[in-house]
Design a protein around this motif. Structure first.
Motif, mmCIF file in Angstrom:
data_model
loop_
_atom_site.group_PDB
_atom_site.id
_atom_site.type_symbol
_atom_site.label_atom_id
_atom_site.label_comp_id
_atom_site.label_asym_id
_atom_site.label_seq_id
_atom_site.Cartn_x
_atom_site.Cartn_y
_atom_site.Cartn_z
ATOM 1 N N VAL A 1 0.846 -1.186 0.000
ATOM 2 C CA VAL A 1 0.000 0.000 0.000
ATOM 3 C C VAL A 1 0.888 1.244 0.000
ATOM 4 C CG1 VAL A 1 -1.813 1.252 1.236
ATOM 5 C CG2 VAL A 1 -1.707 -1.245 1.368
ATOM 6 N N THR A 2 0.535 2.201 -0.847
ATOM 7 C CA THR A 2 1.184 3.508 -0.847
ATOM 8 C C THR A 2 0.179 4.520 -0.316
ATOM 9 O OG1 THR A 2 2.505 2.889 -2.779
ATOM 10 C CG2 THR A 2 2.399 5.237 -2.230
ATOM 11 N N VAL A 3 0.590 5.269 0.699
ATOM 12 C CA VAL A 3 -0.254 6.320 1.274
ATOM 13 C C VAL A 3 0.328 7.660 0.835
ATOM 14 C CG1 VAL A 3 -1.125 7.368 3.398
ATOM 15 C CG2 VAL A 3 -0.849 4.875 3.248
ATOM 16 N N TYR A 4 -0.522 8.491 0.240
ATOM 17 C CA TYR A 4 -0.111 9.791 -0.287
ATOM 18 C C TYR A 4 -0.652 10.905 0.614
ATOM 19 C CZ TYR A 4 0.442 6.928 -4.464
ATOM 20 O OH TYR A 4 0.798 5.942 -5.349
ATOM 21 N N LEU A 5 0.166 11.936 0.819
ATOM 22 C CA LEU A 5 -0.243 13.121 1.569
ATOM 23 C C LEU A 5 -0.085 14.342 0.671
ATOM 24 C CD1 LEU A 5 -0.988 14.873 4.003
ATOM 25 C CD2 LEU A 5 1.381 14.641 4.793
ATOM 26 N N ASP A 6 -1.189 15.047 0.460
ATOM 27 C CA ASP A 6 -1.176 16.299 -0.283
ATOM 28 C C ASP A 6 -1.504 17.429 0.688
ATOM 29 O OD1 ASP A 6 -0.806 15.581 -3.167
ATOM 30 O OD2 ASP A 6 -2.541 14.319 -2.719
#
Length: 183
Positions: free
Chosen positions: A100-105
């Protein structure tokens, strides 16, 4: 107007001048900055569940937008609770793993991400009993598919039960009430 050649977070002022016949010259300034580097989210260790697993972003921020992608199954991001956001990966087969890749914008920053791999719990180990042998006041049986790496306990509807090691001695750390059995 494109401004390039800035370092991360560096500000620049752009001046645009306008000249047109019959008009006074004019100019205007605009100041802006290049994006700051994003801060990768910190992820907890995954915890397996039935055909799923979950973990948390343990340093979640209220002004960030979190999304996720997964190599198998589907992932979802929970609400912000006490500085953390739960991530759940569902739709997996028993024991199946997924990355799983978790992205933060965040406003003013580049997108940042972190990666974790987890797995759903494996299918249960079903106990297969050997032939039961009657004894005075009870019976004995064995666990035909005994696995020394598993933890066994026993209970019975009537009487008492205790697990014994393969050589017949009682394992004091594995006593339970009911049924007299051995493995």
């Amino acid at each position: 107007i494109d401004v390039s050649g800035l370092s991360t977070g560096q500000a620049a002022t752009v001046t645009v001048s306008v000249a047109k016949t019959g008009y006074l010259p004019a100019s205007a300034d605009a100041t802006a900055s290049a994006l700051n580097p994003g801060i990768a989210p910190t992820l907890s260790a995954p915890v397996g569940a039935v055909r799923a697993f979950s973990f948390a972003v343990i340093d979640a921020v209220a002004d960030g937008s979190y999304t996720c992608s997964t190599s198998a199954g589907t992932c979802s991001v929970g609400d912000l609770v006490s500085g953390a956001r739960s991530i759940t990966v569902a739709g997996l087969a028993d024991g199946q793993s997924s990355t799983v890749t978790v992205y933060l914008d965040r406003a003013g920053a580049t997108q940042a991400s972190s990666v974790v791999t987890g797995a759903a719990l494996r299918a249960p180990v079903l106990v297969r009993f050997g032939t039961a042998t009657a004894t005075t006041g009870g019976f004995t049986t064995s666990i035909a598919n005994y696995d020394a790496t598993a933890i066994y306990t026993c209970t019975a509807s009537v009487g008492t039960c205790r697990l014994r090691t393969a050589v017949g001695s009682v394992r004091p750390d594995r006593k339970s009430t009911r049924l007299n059995s051995s493995h």
